[in-house]
Design a protein around this motif. Structure first.
Motif, PDB file in Angstrom:
ATOM      1  N   LEU A  45       0.752  -1.083   0.102  1.00 34.58           N
ATOM      2  CA  LEU A  45       0.102  -0.147  -0.095  1.00 34.58           C
ATOM      3  C   LEU A  45       1.009   1.453  -0.152  1.00 34.58           C
ATOM      4  N   LYS A  46       0.485   2.251  -0.851  1.00 37.38           N
ATOM      5  CA  LYS A  46       1.493   3.476  -1.003  1.00 37.38           C
ATOM      6  C   LYS A  46       0.768   4.538  -0.287  1.00 37.38           C
ATOM      7  N   GLY A  47       1.486   5.249   0.367  1.00 39.11           N
ATOM      8  CA  GLY A  47       0.693   6.617   1.181  1.00 39.11           C
ATOM      9  C   GLY A  47       1.902   7.591   1.394  1.00 39.11           C
ATOM     10  N   SER A  48       1.005   8.739   1.688  1.00 36.88           N
ATOM     11  CA  SER A  48       1.853   9.652   2.132  1.00 36.88           C
ATOM     12  C   SER A  48       1.343  10.414   3.466  1.00 36.88           C
ATOM     13  N   ALA A  49       2.160  11.003   4.398  1.00 36.18           N
ATOM     14  CA  ALA A  49       1.523  11.331   5.665  1.00 36.18           C
ATOM     15  C   ALA A  49       2.420  12.961   5.945  1.00 36.18           C
ATOM     16  N   TRP A  50       1.361  13.641   6.193  1.00 40.39           N
ATOM     17  CA  TRP A  50       1.865  15.143   6.658  1.00 40.39           C
ATOM     18  C   TRP A  50       1.410  15.082   8.167  1.00 40.39           C
ATOM     19  N   ILE A  51       2.456  15.237   9.079  1.00 40.22           N
ATOM     20  CA  ILE A  51       2.327  15.602  10.509  1.00 40.22           C
ATOM     21  C   ILE A  51       2.890  16.683  10.765  1.00 40.22           C
ATOM     22  N   GLU A  52       1.903  17.322  11.625  1.00 42.98           N
ATOM     23  CA  GLU A  52       2.192  18.612  12.508  1.00 42.98           C
ATOM     24  C   GLU A  52       2.549  18.481  13.773  1.00 42.98           C
ATOM     25  N   THR A  53       3.627  19.066  14.332  1.00 38.17           N
ATOM     26  CA  THR A  53       4.041  18.983  15.702  1.00 38.17           C
ATOM     27  C   THR A  53       5.097  20.020  16.065  1.00 38.17           C
ATOM     28  N   PRO A  54       5.166  20.350  17.357  1.00 39.42           N
ATOM     29  CA  PRO A  54       6.016  21.259  17.531  1.00 39.42           C
ATOM     30  C   PRO A  54       7.562  20.577  17.853  1.00 39.42           C
ATOM     31  N   ASP A  55       7.518  19.149  17.870  1.00 37.39           N
ATOM     32  CA  ASP A  55       8.661  18.462  18.521  1.00 37.39           C
ATOM     33  C   ASP A  55       8.985  17.528  17.166  1.00 37.39           C
ATOM     34  N   ARG A  56      10.099  17.959  16.723  1.00 34.39           N
ATOM     35  CA  ARG A  56      10.692  16.912  15.899  1.00 34.39           C
ATOM     36  C   ARG A  56      11.004  15.625  16.262  1.00 34.39           C
ATOM     37  N   LEU A 113       6.813  21.089  10.874  1.00 35.08           N
ATOM     38  CA  LEU A 113       7.226  21.809  12.145  1.00 35.08           C
ATOM     39  C   LEU A 113       6.732  23.048  12.785  1.00 35.08           C
ATOM     40  N   ARG A 114       5.854  22.881  13.744  1.00 33.21           N
ATOM     41  CA  ARG A 114       5.208  24.067  14.259  1.00 33.21           C
ATOM     42  C   ARG A 114       6.322  25.119  14.997  1.00 33.21           C
TER      43      ARG A 114
END
Ligand SMILES: Cc1cc2nc3c(=O)[nH]c(=O)nc-3n(C[C@H](O)[C@H](O)[C@H](O)COP(=O)(O)OP(=O)(O)OC[C@H]3O[C@@H](n4cnc5c(N)ncnc54)[C@H](O)[C@@H]3O)c2cc1C
Length: 287
Positions: free
Chosen positions: A161-172, A190-191
């Motif tokens: 399965l192919k996918g892409s994820a966009w993750i927002e966090t202030p913490d790398r 990175l917020r």
């Protein structure tokens, strides 16, 4: 007389105890084994449970309702968290609590919890996972509260399965810890420190930049208003309703108890019309 806890949600009709709502979930206690801080933004609670049957705890992205306060003579104050990992051999679960600044029930519980503390919970409830259909790619949009769900989902990622994820966090570091299964590319949003969670609309912007939206199946979770905007945008952009799972995990400026009151009122109205829990369109509630 005991003080009234305004975070306790009354269930006058008892509807939350009925099978349509409980659906095989069990009441269980989790004994805290340890609380660590793997990185600044998260407190990781490892606990032991003794489920009647471990099988329902095994699939990825199980949610539990945890009783963080138990006021006398009232229903417990509950909050929803994700089972980040379950080890059936040790009967251990991990729950990651994102630290936020409010003096809230979950944050108060966290401050008071110690090894040996027993946390009552109801669960597990299988939460949504990306639904691949045909040759569609999966797109994941998640803020920091949904990183535990993404972790569990990526740990069980189906080969091919192919996918892409966009993750927002202030913490790398929270992003760096995510698994990288073959076929999935991960993008860190990175917020900057000082920008409040749920205010930058970064995930909405990422969704707006999705190329050929109608060719994806989408799973998204984060701040409620942003998620509703994201859902509305993707619907207009041609993503089929059946290819969209968008969840509001929390709402800026509103406690989960108030969200639960709105959910309960809607659920009671649906049941009065003979409908079931599946018909509750949570993201469309007027809150
Ligand atoms: C299915 C599901 C799974 C979830 N899984 C997780 C998980 O694994 N880990 C996790 O950390 N959260 C998770 N959440 C979100 C979590 O339930 C909420 O953040 C919840 O509001 C926390 O309760 P509280 O008592 O701290 O705050 P509340 O009493 O609910 O809210 C008090 C105030 O705090 C603010 N607030 C709440 N959460 C945040 C936040 N994260 N950042 C900034 N402000 C906030 C609210 O806007 C409100 O103003 C999940 C939610 C759902 C629905």
């Amino acid at each position: 007389m005991a003080r009234i806890n305004t975070q306790s949600v009354e269930d006058r009709s008892g509807i939350l105890e009925e099978e349509d709502h409980m659906r095989g979930m069990e009441r269980i206690g989790m004994e805290v084994i340890s609380i660590s801080r793997p990185f600044a933004s998260v407190a990781r609670v490892t606990g032991r449970i003794a489920p009647a049957d471990p099988a329902p705890w095994m699939p990825p992205n199980q949610a539990v309702r945890i009783a963080v306060e138990e006021p006398e003579g009232q229903r417990p104050v509950v909050r929803v968290y994700t089972i980040r990992a379950f080890d059936p051999l040790r009967s251990e679960v991990e729950i990651d609590f994102v630290i936020h600044e409010d003096d809230s029930p979950a944050m108060r519980w966290l401050k008071s919890a110690r090894p040996g503390t027993v946390l009552p919970m109801i669960g597990p409830r299988q939460h949504f996972i990306p639904l691949p259909s045909g040759d569609r790619r999966a797109a994941i949009f998640a803020d920091e509260t949904a990183i535990p769900a993404v972790y569990a989902i990526l740990m069980a990622w189906p080969g091919g399965l192919k996918g892409s994820a966009w993750i927002e966090t202030p913490d790398r570091a929270a992003f760096d810890e995510l698994p990288r299964p073959d076929g999935v590319d991960l993008h860190l949003i990175l917020r900057p420190a000082g920008v409040a969670p749920g205010s930058a609309q970064n995930l909405l912007q990422a969704a707006k930049a999705l190329p050929d939206p109608q060719t994806w199946t989408v799973w998204a979770a984060g701040e409620r208003v942003e998620m509703r905007d994201l859902r509305n945008h993707l619907r207009k952009a041609g993503v089929a309703r059946t290819d969209l799972q968008v969840l509001g995990y929390w709402k800026k400026g509103m406690s989960s108890s108030d969200l639960d009151r709105a959910r309960l009122a809607e659920y009671e109205a649906l049941r009065a019309r003979g409908l079931t829990l599946e018909t509750l369109g949570d993201i469309d509630l007027p809150v």
